[in-house]
Design a protein around this motif. Structure first.
Motif, PDB file in Angstrom:
ATOM      1  N   LYS A 131       0.832  -1.186   0.000  1.00 35.11           N
ATOM      2  CA  LYS A 131       0.000   0.000   0.000  1.00 35.11           C
ATOM      3  C   LYS A 131       0.873   1.244   0.000  1.00 35.11           C
ATOM      4  O   LYS A 131       1.865   1.333   0.728  1.00 35.11           O
ATOM      5  CB  LYS A 131      -0.907  -0.015   1.234  1.00 35.11           C
ATOM      6  CG  LYS A 131      -2.000   1.037   1.219  1.00 35.11           C
ATOM      7  CD  LYS A 131      -2.914   0.842   2.433  1.00 35.11           C
ATOM      8  CE  LYS A 131      -4.020   1.869   2.426  1.00 35.11           C
ATOM      9  NZ  LYS A 131      -4.916   1.705   3.600  1.00 35.11           N
TER      10      LYS A 131
ATOM     11  N   CYS B 252      -2.716   1.764  18.612  1.00 32.87           N
ATOM     12  CA  CYS B 252      -3.748   1.044  17.857  1.00 32.87           C
ATOM     13  C   CYS B 252      -5.135   1.325  18.410  1.00 32.87           C
ATOM     14  O   CYS B 252      -6.109   1.424  17.656  1.00 32.87           O
ATOM     15  CB  CYS B 252      -3.450  -0.454  17.863  1.00 32.87           C
ATOM     16  SG  CYS B 252      -2.034  -0.900  16.818  1.00 32.87           S
TER      17      CYS B 252
ATOM     18  N   SER C 168      -5.561   3.659   7.841  1.00 35.26           N
ATOM     19  CA  SER C 168      -4.415   3.038   7.185  1.00 35.26           C
ATOM     20  C   SER C 168      -3.294   2.827   8.200  1.00 35.26           C
ATOM     21  O   SER C 168      -2.967   3.739   8.959  1.00 35.26           O
ATOM     22  CB  SER C 168      -3.904   3.920   6.041  1.00 35.26           C
ATOM     23  OG  SER C 168      -4.914   4.087   5.057  1.00 35.26           O
ATOM     24  N   ILE C 169      -2.718   1.633   8.195  1.00 30.47           N
ATOM     25  CA  ILE C 169      -1.640   1.303   9.134  1.00 30.47           C
ATOM     26  C   ILE C 169      -0.414   0.887   8.337  1.00 30.47           C
ATOM     27  O   ILE C 169      -0.490   0.033   7.447  1.00 30.47           O
ATOM     28  CB  ILE C 169      -2.072   0.174  10.084  1.00 30.47           C
ATOM     29  CG1 ILE C 169      -3.233   0.664  10.974  1.00 30.47           C
ATOM     30  CG2 ILE C 169      -0.904  -0.285  10.948  1.00 30.47           C
ATOM     31  CD1 ILE C 169      -3.781  -0.385  11.919  1.00 30.47           C
TER      32      ILE C 169
ATOM     33  N   ARG D 156      -8.569  -0.784  10.725  1.00 30.26           N
ATOM     34  CA  ARG D 156      -8.575  -0.950   9.268  1.00 30.26           C
ATOM     35  C   ARG D 156      -9.998  -1.114   8.739  1.00 30.26           C
ATOM     36  O   ARG D 156     -10.338  -0.606   7.651  1.00 30.26           O
ATOM     37  CB  ARG D 156      -7.729  -2.164   8.868  1.00 30.26           C
ATOM     38  CG  ARG D 156      -6.234  -2.008   9.129  1.00 30.26           C
ATOM     39  CD  ARG D 156      -5.474  -3.190   8.545  1.00 30.26           C
ATOM     40  NE  ARG D 156      -4.047  -3.154   8.834  1.00 30.26           N
ATOM     41  CZ  ARG D 156      -3.462  -3.859   9.809  1.00 30.26           C
ATOM     42  NH1 ARG D 156      -4.191  -4.679  10.580  1.00 30.26           N
ATOM     43  NH2 ARG D 156      -2.166  -3.771   9.996  1.00 30.26           N
TER      44      ARG D 156
ATOM     45  N   LYS E  62      -7.004  -4.374  13.449  1.00 26.85           N
ATOM     46  CA  LYS E  62      -7.948  -4.834  12.422  1.00 26.85           C
ATOM     47  C   LYS E  62      -9.226  -4.001  12.465  1.00 26.85           C
ATOM     48  O   LYS E  62      -9.768  -3.609  11.421  1.00 26.85           O
ATOM     49  CB  LYS E  62      -8.280  -6.312  12.622  1.00 26.85           C
ATOM     50  CG  LYS E  62      -9.226  -6.852  11.543  1.00 26.85           C
ATOM     51  CD  LYS E  62      -9.475  -8.340  11.665  1.00 26.85           C
ATOM     52  CE  LYS E  62     -10.415  -8.809  10.553  1.00 26.85           C
ATOM     53  NZ  LYS E  62     -10.704 -10.261  10.647  1.00 26.85           N
TER      54      LYS E  62
END
Length: 816
Positions: free
Chosen positions: A3, A21, A171-172, A166, A163
């Motif tokens: 990405k 997170c 975006s990570i 996302r 997760k």
């Protein structure tokens, strides 16, 4: 397919541990889907991966307890939402007490839990053994059990949060190191990474033990240091999976079940700092060398509690660095030094328990400009000048680490890094028996020992009345009957200057500050919900200048609030002048006579009434005298340029001796203010409480058609009523010790808890303040019509309630 790093983002989160997170997850939930999280290596690879994973909830603050409770609620549902396991088990948490003092502490904690709506059961040693049959209980007095505590797998929770983020569009990026921030004229413009530039306005730094050094590059102070923390993981020996977590503070240890074995660690009194010269390059997924010699003291304590450990194999003695702070609380919020630079760091080895709620709160702070509720105990603005020095921070932090499981005594003071900031009177007061406390690095006299009676100026801690009780009673009596001097040099003091100073302060302050030169105004400063952000005294020195005084511990917070709220189009400059002035508070019915003996200025009531500020001369020294009080007596705050302080003090003491003038300390201030009903910011009032709820509506300029921040919220409350109200509680048992957080019962129903408590020596009774809550509304009639009890260490005691000051309600003594 890799990405591509975006060119722009609404917010950039730096750090891929559990805090980062969680923050990214909650930003996504709030609709900030163009958030980017950057991790220099891999998610969890800093310190999250080696966390022990115990999740407890109870803290001394209702809001921090609520925040940790949110973590539990989130961890319950996260697996179902994301499809990833979290290792979450709500198996409850046990806390042991091995002596009567610890049992008193535990019983008071149970009352606190009850006040905050948590179930906490008090158990006999046998009941504790039934829940945790691996331990010996022959030395136990009792235990407490919180059924909703639990444990989790830190790495699994972090991956589930990532997760979930996302899934919301966040975006990570791993293996993406942040090299720099682009800042232009005090505004964040972009984040610079090894892979490219991301234009953004908001940065959230959740970089764990790396945060202090990174933030310092941009002038932001984040007081934390790294400390080694060790725990063992045993081989499996049939430990049931539903075994509660266990904390044994008298043996400095904690335990949890893991894959049929035990995780055991603790907080040694002699911790080892790590990375004093900086964190090594490339440190990730890295543990430190095990230090068996250092851990031996913890192991010996554990064997006395869990004898089976002696015959069980140890898979690993894990040694990982954690970031700790000088007061043992984590750090959240927007940095006062740089707008839109947010921090979530320094979690003192309970980051897993805090992460869910901390991420939620930080995300709301980022998106809405304020936290969801008052988070003062963890607010980054609670720190100040001493915390810029890493050596000082490390010294104090190591003491806080060593006290992690020791008794949390009422009124306990830290001893490390002292003295740091001293009043010019420090040596004089020390020689006269002052027992000092410390706040924001300042040495402040708490009370004075009678050296002629061989009293020692040293606190002896207990949960009963402490050794200074009678000494403070003497000082209290002098305040009420003669005169005292309080050294309050540590007050934070600001000058607001400029052609628009009046207009700017009129917007920020809820009381009327557009008064003539020489006026003194007590005022709050409100947020948009009407909550009290600052509680200050304002003196109008000139047409274009105000002198603002606030509490010692609020120096950074209040300066930041005022500076940020000066309207952009207005010309007004705020300057911190704290270190320019000493403050000698001359209080008591004889204070005017004492003052008349040392000044040629007219200080009569007619010439110098209450609520005014004058410049007077004392022994050739220019003194800014404020006719105000926080003890409920005639009195004057004498603000003296620092170089004149000792001269003014000596002259006052020499002239006032025959009138009974003596030294007094902060604990006498506290007992006097409780009798007079004065509110304390950070306990009785704060961002979650409005002036209407706190009984301070008289200090709000509603009769004048002047706009100020928070006015609309106050108008709504005045029209629609309130659902909580601050009241005073006086127990019938004169020996009761009130400390705050005791549960309030009205007609047998829990309605709140005490925000502060102490003893009123004039009345000869304990005094507490707290909010009475009722979802259907709280009126004066509702308050006064109830029958009240307080729960003190799980014992109910009857009490009376009052909405009026207990001492001098007509203010006759103050205005004499």
């Amino acid at each position: 397919m890799t990405k591509e790093l975006p060119k722009t983002a609404k917010a950039v989160v730096i750090g891929g541990g559990i805090i980062g997170c969680s923050t990214a997850y909650h930003l996504g939930k709030l609709g900030w889907t163009d958030t980017v999280l950057l991790e220099r290596k891999k998610l969890t690879s800093g310190t999250t991966f080696h966390a022990a994973g115990l999740v407890g909830q109870l803290r001394t603050s209702a809001n921090i307890t609520q925040l940790l409770g949110y973590s539990v609620d989130l961890y319950k549902r996260l697996e179902e939402e994301t499809g990833l396991g979290t290792g979450w088990k709500m198996n409850g948490g046990l806390r042991l007490a091995c002596n009567e003092e610890r049992w008193t502490e535990v019983r008071r904690q149970a009352t606190t839990a009850q006040s905050f709506g948590l179930e906490m059961q008090l158990l006999t040693p046998q009941e504790a053994f039934d829940l945790w049959p691996l331990m010996t209980v022959n030395d136990l007095v009792g235990a407490a059990f919180l059924p909703t505590d639990g444990q989790a797998n830190p790495s699994d929770i972090t991956q589930a949060l990532a997760k979930g983020a996302r899934m919301s569009g966040v975006s990570i990026f791993e293996d993406t190191e942040v090299l720099d921030l682009e800042i232009d004229k005090g505004k964040i413009r972009a984040v610079i990474t090894a892979q490219g530039r991301i234009e953004c306005e908001r940065v959230v730094v959740c970089a764990g033990q790396w945060t202090r050094a990174f933030a310092a590059r941009f002038g932001v102070n984040v007081p934390l240091v790294s400390v080694e923390h060790q725990y063992i993981i045993t081989e499996s020996f049939g430990v049931p999976s539903n075994l509660p977590t266990l904390r044994d503070p008298d043996r400095l240890t904690y335990y949890k079940e893991e894959v049929g074995g035990i995780v055991m660690g603790g907080y040694e009194p002699n911790p080892i700092p790590w990375a004093k010269s900086g964190i090594p390059e490339g440190f990730h997924y890295t543990l430190l060398d095990s230090n068996f010699d250092h851990f031996e003291q913890i192991m010996e304590q554990a064997l006395g509690r869990v004898p089976a450990l002696e015959n069980v194999g140890v898979k690993q003695l894990l040694n990982g660095p954690e970031s700790f702070t000088p007061d043992g609380n984590f750090i959240l919020g927007e940095a006062p030094e740089l707008k839109n630079f947010f921090v979530g760091a320094g979690f003192n080895a309970f980051g897993i328990a805090s992460a869910g709620g901390a991420g939620m709160a930080l995300a709301e702070w980022v998106t809405k400009g304020e936290p969801p509720y008052d988070l003062w105990p963890v607010d980054i603005r609670r720190f100040g000048r001493p915390h810029f020095d890493t050596d000082w921070v490390r010294t104090r932090t190591l003491e806080a680490y060593g006290k992690h499981y020791t008794m949390a005594w009422p009124f306990e003071e830290h001893s490390s890094g002292r003295p740091c900031r001293k009043s010019p009177l420090y040596d004089r007061l020390k020689a006269q028996g002052a027992c000092f406390g410390e706040k924001l690095g300042w040495e402040r006299p708490n009370w004075f020992a009678d050296l002629f009676a061989n009293e020692e100026p040293k606190d002896v801690y207990s949960y009963t009345r402490q050794n200074w009780f009678d000494a403070v009673g003497r000082e209290h009596k002098a305040v009420r009957e003669a005169a005292v001097i309080f050294d309050q040099t540590s007050f934070a003091k600001f000058a607001l200057k400029g052609r628009d100073a009046e207009a700017a302060l009129s917007w920020i302050a809820s009381n009327d500050v557009a008064r003539p030169v020489g006026s003194l105004i007590y005022t709050q400063m409100l947020n948009d919900k009407g909550g009290i952000e600052c509680d200050v005294t304002v003196a109008r020195i000139a047409e274009n200048e105000y002198y603002i005084v606030t509490g010692t511990g609020f120096a950074t917070h209040d300066f930041d609030w005022i500076a940020r709220n000066i309207p952009a189009a207005m010309h007004a400059e705020l300057v911190d002048v704290t270190s320019a002035y000493s403050v000698l508070s001359l209080m008591g019915p004889n204070s005017r006579v004492v003052l008349e003996k040392v000044t040629g200025s007219d200080v009569s009531n007619a010439a110098f009434p209450f609520g005014k500020v004058r410049t007077i001369g004392i022994a050739g020294c220019p003194v800014r005298a404020l006719r105000i009080t926080y003890v409920g007596e005639l009195g004057y705050e004498l603000h003296v340029p620092i170089e004149y302080a000792t001269t003014v003090y000596d002259v006052l003491m020499a002239s006032g001796g025959e009138l009974g003038l003596v030294n007094a300390g902060y604990r006498a201030i506290e007992s006097c203010r409780l009798e007079k009903g004065y509110r304390a910011w950070g306990s009785d009032i704060g961002p979650d409480h409005t002036p209407v709820e706190a009984g301070l509506g008289w200090a709000v300029k509603m009769r004048k058609n002047i706009p100020f921040r928070g006015r609309e919220a106050i108008e709504r409350q005045l029209a629609g009523g309130v659902k909580k109200r601050l009241a005073c509680f006086i127990p019938e048992d004169a020996d009761a010790v009130l400390l705050g957080r005791e549960t309030i019962y009205r007609d047998g129903k829990r309605v709140g808890w005490l925000s502060s408590g102490g003893f009123g020596y004039t009345l000869g009774k304990p005094i507490g303040y707290g909010y009475i809550r009722n979802p259907d509304g709280v009126t004066e009639d509702f308050v006064l019509s109830g029958t009240y009890e307080l729960d003190v260490a799980r014992e109910r005691i009857s009490c009376k309630v009052s909405l009026s000051p207990l001492y001098d309600p007509d203010m006759a003594r103050i205005k004499a």
